[in-house]
Design a protein around this motif. Structure first.
Motif, PDB file in Angstrom:
ATOM      1  N   LEU A 194      12.008  49.633  10.435  1.00 43.09           N
ATOM      2  CA  LEU A 194      12.712  48.785   9.484  1.00 43.09           C
ATOM      3  C   LEU A 194      14.176  48.636   9.868  1.00 43.09           C
ATOM      4  N   THR A 195      14.442  48.538  11.156  1.00 39.79           N
ATOM      5  CA  THR A 195      15.826  48.495  11.621  1.00 39.79           C
ATOM      6  C   THR A 195      16.617  47.379  10.958  1.00 39.79           C
ATOM      7  N   ALA A 196      15.940  46.223  10.733  1.00 36.42           N
ATOM      8  CA  ALA A 196      16.650  45.094  10.123  1.00 36.42           C
ATOM      9  C   ALA A 196      17.102  45.403   8.706  1.00 36.42           C
ATOM     10  N   GLY A 197      16.396  46.335   8.046  1.00 43.55           N
ATOM     11  CA  GLY A 197      16.737  46.602   6.661  1.00 43.55           C
ATOM     12  C   GLY A 197      17.394  47.945   6.453  1.00 43.55           C
ATOM     13  N   ALA A 221      -3.205  41.632  10.699  1.00 44.79           N
ATOM     14  CA  ALA A 221      -3.016  40.191  10.613  1.00 44.79           C
ATOM     15  C   ALA A 221      -1.782  39.843   9.791  1.00 44.79           C
ATOM     16  N   ARG A 222      -1.095  38.756  10.155  1.00 48.38           N
ATOM     17  CA  ARG A 222       0.086  38.321   9.415  1.00 48.38           C
ATOM     18  C   ARG A 222      -0.235  37.989   7.963  1.00 48.38           C
ATOM     19  N   ARG A 244       5.824  38.769   9.842  1.00 51.19           N
ATOM     20  CA  ARG A 244       5.294  38.725  11.220  1.00 51.19           C
ATOM     21  C   ARG A 244       5.651  40.013  11.971  1.00 51.19           C
ATOM     22  N   SER A 245       6.909  40.479  11.779  1.00 47.65           N
ATOM     23  CA  SER A 245       7.336  41.697  12.460  1.00 47.65           C
ATOM     24  C   SER A 245       6.568  42.905  11.963  1.00 47.65           C
ATOM     25  N   LEU A 246       6.412  42.993  10.638  1.00 42.58           N
ATOM     26  CA  LEU A 246       5.683  44.127  10.089  1.00 42.58           C
ATOM     27  C   LEU A 246       4.229  44.107  10.537  1.00 42.58           C
ATOM     28  N   ALA A 247       3.640  42.912  10.613  1.00 39.60           N
ATOM     29  CA  ALA A 247       2.254  42.812  11.074  1.00 39.60           C
ATOM     30  C   ALA A 247       2.132  43.293  12.515  1.00 39.60           C
ATOM     31  N   ALA A 248       3.129  42.923  13.333  1.00 43.39           N
ATOM     32  CA  ALA A 248       3.095  43.373  14.729  1.00 43.39           C
ATOM     33  C   ALA A 248       3.239  44.888  14.822  1.00 43.39           C
TER      34      ALA A 248
END
Length: 475
Positions: free
Chosen positions: A8-11, A62-63, A53-57
Motif C-alpha cells: 500500500l505504498t501509495a497510501g 481478477a480486477r 487494478r494494482s491491488l488485483a495485481a
C-alpha cells in the motif's frame, strides 16, 4: 488466494497484511479482510487505498473482484470514493474496540456522474425562447385567465395541442377531448380506480413507480410478454377480466422496440371486440433518429385509445405539464375526478406552452435535441463496441436512453457486478432487471438501462468513461 501481503505504498508507505482465509468467495473474503483492517485501526480514516487494478495485481485475482469488494465497502460506509482522489477509508469508519458493536453504515456519497433514464439534459432547457414565449403569452392573455382555473386546461393550450398532435403524431381529436394534467403519473391517478376498470394489462417491463402507483390505488396488473416486436398483445384474449391495457407503442420502455403494426391492429381489435380501452403512453414519441416517428396508436381508433403525453422528456419534468386525449365518453368522468378547479398545472405555464407550440419554438427545440441525443447514442454505441465488444446496445435509434444487454447464462451476475462497479465509480445507473414485473413469466433479461440524455454536454464524456470502466471485460 495466493497472496496475503499487499503493498500500500501509495497510501501508507508500508505493507499491510490481510487475512484472506475463511469461508466465502474471493470477493467476500477480500471485503471482510479490508473491513477488519479498518475496524481494528490498521487502516486509519483518510488512508488512500491503491487502485483496484494494482491491488488485483498484488493479490493475483481478477480486477472485477477487487472493484466489487471496494463497491460493497463504499455502499456500507467503510470506504469513500471521489473522482480524482481515489478510494479512501471513510472518516466515520472509526476503529472499534473488540467489545463494541459495529458502527452503523455511513450513507453513500452523492454520485459524481449520472446516467439514470427518464431525465432530459436540464442544461438544455430553452430559457431564452421560453421567456420570450412567456412574455408574449402573458401580454395577450385575457383577464379571465387569471381567475379560477378550468379543470380541462386553458383553451389556448388545448387548441395548440390538438393542432400539434395531429400534425406530428397523427392524433385525431379536438380541443374539447383534451384534458390537461401534470404528467403521466397524474393521468394514471385520474383514471384509476374511478374511470377505467380493474385489472389492467401492462407490459412485462416498465416503471416500478407506475406499478406501485396502481397497486396503491388497488389496481391489479397482468403482465404481457415483450419480444423484438414489442408487447405480445395476443395475450390480451387470455385475460377475460381485463378491461384496459397500458402500452408504450412508439418506443417500448425500457427495452426500446416499437410495437409491430400487426400487434397494433391486434390490440385495437381486442379493444373493439371487448369494449376495452388502450392507454397509450407516448413515451419518447418525438425522438426517433433513423426515420420519421411512428404515428400514434390513437389514430387507429380515437374512441378506444387514450393518448397520454407530456413535456417531461422533451422540455423539463419541472414544468409539470401533460395531456390526456380521451374518447368522448370518458371526458366527463375524468373531469369529475379532477374536480371543479385546476389544482395541478399552473395557468402561466399553460399559456406559455401554447405560445411555444403555436409559434414553432417547440418544433425547433425538438429538432435541436433530436440531433444532440442522436450523437450521444452514437457515442454510447461506439464506446461499448470499443470497451466491451461482446455486448450490444439494443432497441431502435430513438429516445433518451438505451439498453446495454448482457447475453448468456452469466447475465444476471454480470448485471449485478456492473452495477456495483458503477457505484464504485460514482456513477448512478439502473439495471434492466429492476424494471421487470414481479409476476412476469417470460425469461428474464439483464443489462444496463443507460440514460444518455441526462448529463450536460460537458459532463457526458466523463459519465460515459465511468460506464465503460464498469462494463464486463471482453473475454
Amino acid at each position: 488466494m495466493p497472496k496475503s501481503w499487499v503493498n500500500l505504498t501509495a497510501g501508507l508507505g508500508a505493507d499491510l497484511h490481510l487475512d484472506l482465509t475463511g469461508p466465502g468467495g474471493r470477493r467476500a473474503v477480500l471485503a471482510r479482510a479490508l473491513r477488519d483492517a479498518v475496524r481494528s485501526g490498521r487502516l486509519a480514516p483518510g488512508t488512500r487505498l491503491p487502485p483496484y487494478r494494482s491491488l488485483a495485481a498484488d493479490l493475483g485475482i481478477a480486477r472485477n473482484t477487487v472493484a466489487d469488494a471496494y463497491a460493497e465497502l463504499v455502499a456500507e460506509g467503510w470506504l469513500s470514493a471521489r473522482q480524482g482522489s481515489g478510494t479512501r477509508v471513510a472518516h466515520r469508519a472509526e476503529p472499534l474496540a473488540p467489545t463494541r458493536a459495529p458502527a452503523p453504515p455511513v450513507p453513500a456519497a452523492r454520485p459524481t456522474h449520472t446516467l439514470l433514464q427518464g431525465q432530459p439534459d436540464a442544461a438544455s432547457f430553452p430559457r431564452t425562447a421560453w421567456l420570450a414565449a412567456a412574455r408574449r403569452a402573458l401580454t395577450a392573455a385575457p383577464h379571465e385567465a387569471f381567475g379560477p382555473g378550468d379543470p380541462r386546461g386553458r383553451p389556448e393550450l388545448r387548441r395548440a395541442l390538438a393542432d400539434y398532435l395531429a400534425r406530428t403524431r397523427g392524433v385525431r381529436t379536438d380541443p374539447d377531448r383534451i384534458v390537461i394534467c401534470s404528467g403521466f403519473a397524474h393521468a394514471l391517478r385520474l383514471l384509476f380506480p374511478a374511470v377505467l376498470p380493474d385489472p389492467l394489462a401492462v407490459e412485462s417491463y416498465g416503471l416500478a413507480f407506475h406499478r406501485a402507483l396502481l397497486a396503491t390505488a388497488g389496481v391489479r396488473t397482468h403482465p404481457l410478454a415483450i419480444d423484438e416486436h414489442g408487447a405480445c398483445t395476443g395475450e390480451l384474449t387470455a385475460h377475460d377480466d381485463v378491461g384496459a391495457a397500458l402500452l408504450t407503442p412508439a418506443h417500448q420502455f425500457p427495452t426500446g422496440v416499437p410495437l409491430h403494426p400487426d400487434r397494433r391492429a391486434e390490440a385495437v381489435n381486442w379493444a373493439r371486440a371487448t369494449g376495452g380501452y388502450l392507454i397509450e403512453d407516448d413515451y419518447d414519441g418525438e425522438f426517433r433518429y433513423d426515420r420519421r416517428p411512428v404515428g400514434a396508436l390513437q389514430g387507429l381508433d380515437p374512441e378506444r385509445v387514450l393518448h397520454i403525453g407530456s413535456v417531461s422528456k422533451s422540455l423539463s419534468p419541472a414544468l409539470r405539464l401533460g395531456w390526456m386525449v380521451l374518447p368522448a365518453r370518458l371526458v366527463d368522468a375524468v373531469l369529475a375526478v379532477k374536480g371543479e378547479r385546476e389544482a395541478w398545472a399552473g395557468v402561466t405555464d399553460q399559456l406559455t406552452l401554447a405560445e411555444f407550440l403555436t409559434h414553432g419554438a417547440y418544433d425547433r427545440h425538438i429538432r435541436r435535441m433530436r440531433q444532440r441525443y442522436r450523437r450521444r447514442r452514437d457515442r454510447l454505441i461506439e464506446a461499448v463496441a470499443a470497451h466491451a465488444p461482446q455486448l450490444a446496445v439494443t432497441g431502435i435509434a430513438a429516445g433518451l436512453h438505451a439498453v446495454v444487454e448482457f447475453p448468456g447464462d452469466s447475465a444476471a451476475a454480470e448485471e449485478d457486478s456492473a452495477l456495483r462497479a458503477a457505484r464504485w465509480q460514482g456513477l448512478a445507473l439502473d439495471g434492466l432487471a429492476s424494471y421487470r414485473h414481479p409476476e412476469a413469466t417470460m425469461p428474464p433479461r439483464h443489462g444496463l438501462v443507460v440514460g444518455h440524455a441526462t448529463p450536460s454536454e460537458s459532463a457526458f464524456p466523463a459519465a460515459l468513461a465511468a460506464l465503460c470502466r464498469a462494463l464486463p471485460a471482453a473475454p
